[in-house]
Design a protein around this motif. Structure first.
Motif, PDB file in Angstrom:
ATOM      1  N   TYR A 294       0.873  -0.987  -0.016  1.00 27.61           N
ATOM      2  CA  TYR A 294      -0.108   0.032  -0.105  1.00 27.61           C
ATOM      3  C   TYR A 294       0.908   1.362  -0.149  1.00 27.61           C
ATOM      4  CZ  TYR A 294      -3.225  -3.696   1.704  1.00 27.61           C
ATOM      5  OH  TYR A 294      -3.856  -4.996   2.006  1.00 27.61           O
ATOM      6  N   LYS A 295       1.755   1.230   0.681  1.00 28.50           N
ATOM      7  CA  LYS A 295       2.849   2.388   0.955  1.00 28.50           C
ATOM      8  C   LYS A 295       3.512   2.527  -0.535  1.00 28.50           C
ATOM      9  CE  LYS A 295       3.944   1.767   5.681  1.00 28.50           C
ATOM     10  NZ  LYS A 295       5.148   1.732   6.791  1.00 28.50           N
ATOM     11  N   GLU A 296       3.718   1.378  -1.236  1.00 26.55           N
ATOM     12  CA  GLU A 296       4.435   1.389  -2.593  1.00 26.55           C
ATOM     13  C   GLU A 296       3.455   2.300  -3.514  1.00 26.55           C
ATOM     14  OE1 GLU A 296       5.910  -1.427  -6.219  1.00 26.55           O
ATOM     15  OE2 GLU A 296       5.138  -2.254  -4.131  1.00 26.55           O
ATOM     16  N   ILE A 297       2.412   1.743  -3.600  1.00 25.23           N
ATOM     17  CA  ILE A 297       1.288   2.535  -4.480  1.00 25.23           C
ATOM     18  C   ILE A 297       1.203   3.813  -4.179  1.00 25.23           C
ATOM     19  CG2 ILE A 297      -1.057   2.440  -5.197  1.00 25.23           C
ATOM     20  CD1 ILE A 297      -0.805  -0.377  -5.509  1.00 25.23           C
ATOM     21  N   SER A 298       1.038   4.151  -2.716  1.00 32.39           N
ATOM     22  CA  SER A 298       0.814   5.665  -2.272  1.00 32.39           C
ATOM     23  C   SER A 298       1.743   6.406  -2.611  1.00 32.39           C
ATOM     24  CB  SER A 298       0.558   5.397  -0.579  1.00 32.39           C
ATOM     25  OG  SER A 298       0.446   6.776  -0.183  1.00 32.39           O
ATOM     26  N   LYS A 299       3.122   6.134  -2.606  1.00 26.39           N
ATOM     27  CA  LYS A 299       4.274   6.842  -3.265  1.00 26.39           C
ATOM     28  C   LYS A 299       4.018   7.306  -4.439  1.00 26.39           C
ATOM     29  CE  LYS A 299       7.606   5.203   0.129  1.00 26.39           C
ATOM     30  NZ  LYS A 299       8.942   4.570   0.457  1.00 26.39           N
ATOM     31  N   MET A 300       3.373   6.219  -5.464  1.00 30.47           N
ATOM     32  CA  MET A 300       3.270   6.581  -6.890  1.00 30.47           C
ATOM     33  C   MET A 300       2.020   7.818  -7.075  1.00 30.47           C
ATOM     34  SD  MET A 300       3.235   2.558  -7.978  1.00 30.47           S
ATOM     35  CE  MET A 300       2.781   3.022  -9.633  1.00 30.47           C
ATOM     36  N   VAL A 301       1.194   7.583  -6.107  1.00 30.37           N
ATOM     37  CA  VAL A 301      -0.095   8.447  -6.207  1.00 30.37           C
ATOM     38  C   VAL A 301       0.491   9.829  -5.790  1.00 30.37           C
ATOM     39  CG1 VAL A 301      -2.200   9.016  -5.187  1.00 30.37           C
ATOM     40  CG2 VAL A 301      -1.707   6.747  -5.869  1.00 30.37           C
TER      41      VAL A 301
ATOM     42  N   SER B  70      -3.705  10.371   4.938  1.00 28.92           N
ATOM     43  CA  SER B  70      -3.291   9.013   5.151  1.00 28.92           C
ATOM     44  C   SER B  70      -2.484   8.339   3.868  1.00 28.92           C
ATOM     45  CB  SER B  70      -4.620   8.298   5.334  1.00 28.92           C
ATOM     46  OG  SER B  70      -5.521   8.365   4.342  1.00 28.92           O
ATOM     47  N   LEU B  71      -2.364   7.235   3.687  1.00 30.65           N
ATOM     48  CA  LEU B  71      -1.673   6.628   2.545  1.00 30.65           C
ATOM     49  C   LEU B  71      -2.678   6.772   1.282  1.00 30.65           C
ATOM     50  CD1 LEU B  71      -0.420   3.117   3.902  1.00 30.65           C
ATOM     51  CD2 LEU B  71       0.901   5.520   3.421  1.00 30.65           C
ATOM     52  N   ASP B  72      -3.884   7.020   1.636  1.00 36.26           N
ATOM     53  CA  ASP B  72      -4.941   7.096   0.378  1.00 36.26           C
ATOM     54  C   ASP B  72      -5.836   8.335   0.036  1.00 36.26           C
ATOM     55  OD1 ASP B  72      -6.305   6.684   2.737  1.00 36.26           O
ATOM     56  OD2 ASP B  72      -7.813   5.248   1.959  1.00 36.26           O
ATOM     57  N   GLU B  73      -5.193   9.401   0.801  1.00 35.17           N
ATOM     58  CA  GLU B  73      -6.108  10.734   0.464  1.00 35.17           C
ATOM     59  C   GLU B  73      -5.214  11.715   0.981  1.00 35.17           C
ATOM     60  OE1 GLU B  73      -9.365  11.661   3.027  1.00 35.17           O
ATOM     61  OE2 GLU B  73      -8.958  10.126   4.382  1.00 35.17           O
ATOM     62  N   ALA B  74      -5.415  12.846   0.328  1.00 38.85           N
ATOM     63  CA  ALA B  74      -4.706  14.201   0.822  1.00 38.85           C
ATOM     64  C   ALA B  74      -5.296  15.332   0.209  1.00 38.85           C
ATOM     65  CB  ALA B  74      -3.276  14.090  -0.147  1.00 38.85           C
ATOM     66  N   PHE B  75      -5.042  16.632   0.738  1.00 37.68           N
ATOM     67  CA  PHE B  75      -5.557  17.790   0.261  1.00 37.68           C
ATOM     68  C   PHE B  75      -4.196  18.324  -0.553  1.00 37.68           C
ATOM     69  CE2 PHE B  75      -8.113  17.961   4.179  1.00 37.68           C
ATOM     70  CZ  PHE B  75      -9.401  17.768   3.719  1.00 37.68           C
ATOM     71  N   LEU B  76      -5.009  19.012  -1.630  1.00 39.04           N
ATOM     72  CA  LEU B  76      -3.879  19.905  -2.451  1.00 39.04           C
ATOM     73  C   LEU B  76      -4.503  21.234  -2.824  1.00 39.04           C
ATOM     74  CD1 LEU B  76      -3.770  16.795  -3.355  1.00 39.04           C
ATOM     75  CD2 LEU B  76      -2.934  17.691  -5.541  1.00 39.04           C
TER      76      LEU B  76
END
Length: 356
Positions: A80-87, A102-108
């Motif tokens: 999950y961390k591997e894909i999160s870094k790609m995202v 978290s690994l799967d969401e962020a504000f920009l």
């Protein structure tokens, strides 16, 4: 008037979707990441499982009753961390003002962005397309003038969709929104609001600050503001929480440490998951006990080393549990980790012209 342009990107059923991506045999099936048929806490559920009421933080035994064909999958956090870094690398193609939740969401904050694009909505579309092309996974997005509204908007057209709330639409959007869909209002607060006749954003907006202070104390100003679409918190790059916790309220009050020990096992597992999700560990363990008379007792210990492992969290929690006798029957128990191995950075605020 100048507005910020904020995007909230949220991967769709991230952990479950990763498992279905890597194992084609699981695609289209109801799966749960974490837990098992007998015990354990579910970390994530596929959309196929959610149709049966299976969700994160649910115990495996309850989940299997709701969905007899549920397939349990062991979490793979490194994947999950591997894909999160790609995202996240895609996010930084557009802006350095990225606040991971978290690994799967962020504000920009794309008010000023590296692509010199004027439309935040088009940026969100590009980001979602790039995520799919690079990972094979879908993401949803919400776009508006602040984090609060963007977060709510990202849930509107899930999965694999997005929603933009323009400045002139904010008032009507908030007024028509069910109170349970407000970001930050959990079930307990929602139930309290229902009893006070507050069911929508408009209902909340019609309550004056004195009423809110009487019933919600320190949270009154926050509720007063969000009912009007006011939320001035900037996107904070590298923001890391000061504490991470998990707790559970019981349907029936418990009177013995023996029963609480079993509950602490689930809580330690959930806390293990949340710490790994953030990629942090902590030194200070605090046990929270709320008694049937609603008095709260806390017991803490600072360890000489950082931990994020379920077994070590459970050991420390049990030590605190047995430190003293219970004063009364217990209605809630929780464990929090503080003194985390992270450093906070000061956020940068940019406010320029808004153009969706």
């Amino acid at each position: 008037m100048n507005y910020r342009k904020i995007i909230h990107v949220d991967m769709d059923a991230f952990y479950a979707s990763v498992e279905q991506l890597d194992n084609p045999e699981l695609r289209g099936l109801p799966i749960a990441v974490g837990g098992n048929e007998v015990r354990g806490v579910i970390s994530a559920a596929s959309y196929e499982a959610r149709k049966f009421g299976v969700r994160s933080a649910l115990t495996g035994s309850i989940a299997i009753k709701r969905c007899p064909n549920l397939i349990f999958v062991k979490p793979r956090f490194e994947r999950y961390k591997e894909i999160s870094k790609m995202v996240h690398s895609i996010f930084y193609e557009y802006t350095n003002l990225v606040e991971p939740l978290s690994l799967d969401e962020a504000f920009l904050d794309v008010t000023e962005n590296k692509k010199s694009m004027k439309s935040a909505s088009l940026i969100a579309e590009e980001i979602r397309l790039k995520i799919f092309e690079k990972t094979g996974l879908t993401a949803s997005a919400g776009i508006s003038t602040n984090k609060f509204i963007a977060k709510i908007a990202s849930d509107y057209n899930k999965p694999n969709g997005q929603k933009t709330i323009n400045p002139e639409e904010i008032e009507s959007f908030i007024e028509s929104l069910e109170i349970k869909k407000f970001f930050g209002i959990g079930q307990k607060t929602a139930d309290k609001m229902y009893h006070l006749g507050i069911f929508t954003g408009l209902d909340l907006k019609q309550k004056n600050i004195e009423f809110l202070e009487e019933h919600f104390g320190n949270s009154a100003q926050h509720y007063y503001n969000i009912s009007r679409g006011i939320h001035n918190s900037p996107v904070q790059p590298n923001r890391i929480p000061k504490s991470i916790a998990a707790e559970r309220t019981f349907e029936t009050n418990l009177t013995s440490e023996i029963f609480l020990k079993d509950k602490l096992n689930f809580i330690a597992e959930e806390l293990d998951f949340r710490l790994k999700k953030r990629g942090v560990s902590g030194k200070t363990v605090t046990l929270k006990i709320k008694y049937s008379d609603f008095t709260v007792q806390t017991r803490s210990e600072t360890l000489p080393y950082f931990i994020s492992n379920k077994e070590l969290i459970l050991d420390a929690s049990l030590k605190l549990l047995y430190q003293d006798k219970l004063r009364n029957s217990v209605r809630l128990i929780g464990v929090s980790m503080t003194n985390l191995n992270n450093k906070e950075t000061k956020p940068k605020l940019i406010q320029l012209r808004f153009n969706f």
